[in-house]
Motif scaffolding. Structure first.
Motif, short mmCIF file in Angstrom:
data_model
loop_
_atom_site.label_atom_id
_atom_site.label_comp_id
_atom_site.label_asym_id
_atom_site.label_seq_id
_atom_site.Cartn_x
_atom_site.Cartn_y
_atom_site.Cartn_z
N LEU A 81 0.83 -1.22 0.00
CA LEU A 81 0.00 0.00 0.00
C LEU A 81 0.86 1.26 0.00
CD1 LEU A 81 -3.14 -0.53 2.25
CD2 LEU A 81 -2.77 -1.04 -0.15
N ALA A 85 -0.38 4.39 -2.32
CA ALA A 85 -1.06 5.57 -1.76
C ALA A 85 -0.16 6.20 -0.71
CB ALA A 85 -2.38 5.15 -1.12
N TRP A 88 -3.11 7.01 4.55
CA TRP A 88 -4.38 6.31 4.68
C TRP A 88 -5.01 6.50 6.05
CZ3 TRP A 88 -0.17 2.79 3.34
CH2 TRP A 88 0.44 2.22 4.44
N THR A 89 -6.23 6.08 6.15
CA THR A 89 -6.99 6.17 7.41
C THR A 89 -7.05 4.78 8.00
OG1 THR A 89 -8.44 7.64 6.19
CG2 THR A 89 -9.21 6.91 8.36
N VAL A 101 -7.54 -0.61 6.72
CA VAL A 101 -7.06 0.63 6.08
C VAL A 101 -8.09 1.08 5.06
CG1 VAL A 101 -5.38 1.48 4.39
CG2 VAL A 101 -4.59 0.17 6.37
N ARG A 102 -8.30 2.40 5.00
CA ARG A 102 -9.01 2.97 3.86
C ARG A 102 -8.16 4.07 3.25
NH1 ARG A 102 -11.75 7.18 2.47
NH2 ARG A 102 -12.06 8.09 4.51
N THR A 103 -8.07 4.05 1.94
CA THR A 103 -7.30 5.09 1.28
C THR A 103 -7.87 5.31 -0.12
OG1 THR A 103 -5.07 5.81 0.68
CG2 THR A 103 -5.55 3.47 0.40
#
Ligand code: ATP
Ligand code: MG
Length: 370
Positions: A81, A85, A88-89, A101-103
């Protein structure tokens, strides 16, 4: 929003672990109006994970990565990741240690969630589905209805449904899911009334071969029919060796109706435990319609049950006393029932013949009760 799933883990590629996460995501996201259009598996290495995610974004608007998030050295998803990106959150994981993870990757959402199925399900339900549905403007949910047929082949089922296929309503999809001992006809779409109408039409076209509907198993259906008649059931099994009893016991609440079973595998046991006429056994052997009927009667009286069901036959792979594998007799006896015997010639290997015998016995019982 079309979704692609990247399942990470050497164990998936080595065949040690079956990718149930993809199956669950496919079903859950489709039901939420977020169809999965691609699913890939990739090993625990950074470059292949990066490449798989890029490929996934070529097919979909959002990507869910499962697995490889833990703290151990074989978990490489976060390293991958970092190449995709810049930031991330973190998503909290209330049921495990590794957070999700969210991105965004080039403006499109990517979620990474742990591979442990219980953790994945919780985080997808809590975070991924609400977030993506919101982003997609709350798309209509997918409605799925099923019809289950136990004793017909796929071509026969399709032939009966040809008139429906010829003018299937817009927005409804029809699929045939063939298993060892049943065919499921699945109708799906986003408009409940249209799906319902197509399902009604399919049920009418199939008629009395419909064994059960939606998520109900044939065994559950049969136990329900017996309960509605306030009667109970005992079984006698030869070639199925307890599989019929096990299939019944699989249904929660079976004990209200199912009394028990006798596995009478050897020929003398059919006489000793079930009272099958020894002269009949000597004359025709154990694989015979009348033997099946007497076994069912024997099961009934052994347990004091209302209804008896029996199976006898040759599971193979070799013939038995000159009788070909797949030669099977199933019988149903009980007061107020048409005493019924099915004489079958089944195809397949040993386990398929045994599974199909169970389906035929249960379906014969369903029809006798119907
Ligand atoms: P954690 O930190 O909780 O271990 P993780 O993301 O590192 O999370 P993995 O190590 O990849 O999880 O997988 C943990 C276990 O989850 C695996 O041993 C396997 O049993 C199961 N698992 C992983 N991926 C899948 C999958 N796609 N389908 C079913 N089970 C899976
Ligand atoms: Mg792993």
């Amino acid at each position: 929003v079309r979704v692609a799933v990247v399942a990470v883990g050497d164990e998936l590629l080595l065949g040690d672990v079956v990718n149930t996460n993809l199956a669950w995501l496919g079903e859950t996201l489709a039901a939420a109006g977020l169809p999965v259009v691609l699913g890939v598996e990739v090993g625990d290495d950074v470059d292949p994970i990066v490449a798989a995610v890029r490929t996934a974004f070529e097919a979909a608007d959002a990507v869910v990565v499962s697995g490889g998030l833990g703290p151990t050295s074989d978990d490489r998803t976060l390293l991958a990741l970092q190449q995709l990106a810049p930031r991330w959150t973190e998503l909290p994981n209330p049921v495990g240690t590794a957070p999700g993870v969210r991105t965004d990757v080039a403006g499109r959402p990517l979620f990474a969630v742990p591979g442990v199925p219980g953790e994945l399900r919780r985080m997808v339900t809590d975070h991924v589905v609400p977030w993506l549905r919101d982003r997609a403007g709350a798309p209509p949910a997918l409605v799925t209805r099923q019809l289950r047929v136990a004793v017909l082949g796929e071509p026969e089922v399709a032939a009966r449904l040809a008139p429906l296929e010829a003018d299937l309503p817009d927005g409804v999809r029809l699929a045939y899911l063939a298993g060892t001992a049943e065919i499921r006809v699945r109708l799906s779409g986003t408009d409940p009334a249209t799906v319902r109408a197509a399902w009604d039409r399919a049920a009418a076209l199939l008629g009395d071969v419909v064994a059960a509907a939606d998520d109900e198993s044939l065994a559950a259906r049969v136990l329900g029919l017996l309960a509605a008649r306030s009667t109970d059931l005992a079984v006698a099994e030869s070639l199925t060796g307890g599989l019929l009893a096990a299939t019944l016991v699989d249904v929660p609440g079976a004990s209200t109706v199912f009394r028990g079973g006798v596995v009478a595998y050897a020929t003398p046991a059919k006489h000793a435990l079930l009272g099958v006429d020894p002269e009949l056994l000597a004359r025709v052997g154990p694989v015979d319609a009348e033997v099946a009927r007497q076994m069912a009667l024997g099961a009934r009286s052994a347990f004091g049950a209302g209804v008896g069901v029996a199976t006898t036959g040759v599971a193979g792979p070799d013939p038995q006393d000159g009788v070909a594998p797949g030669t099977v007799h199933v019988a149903v006896v009980g007061p107020g029932l048409h005493s019924a015997v099915g004489s079958l010639s089944l195809a397949g290997g040993r386990s398929q013949i045994r599974a199909q015998t169970v389906a035929h016995a249960l379906d014969l019982l369903r029809r006798a009760l119907g």
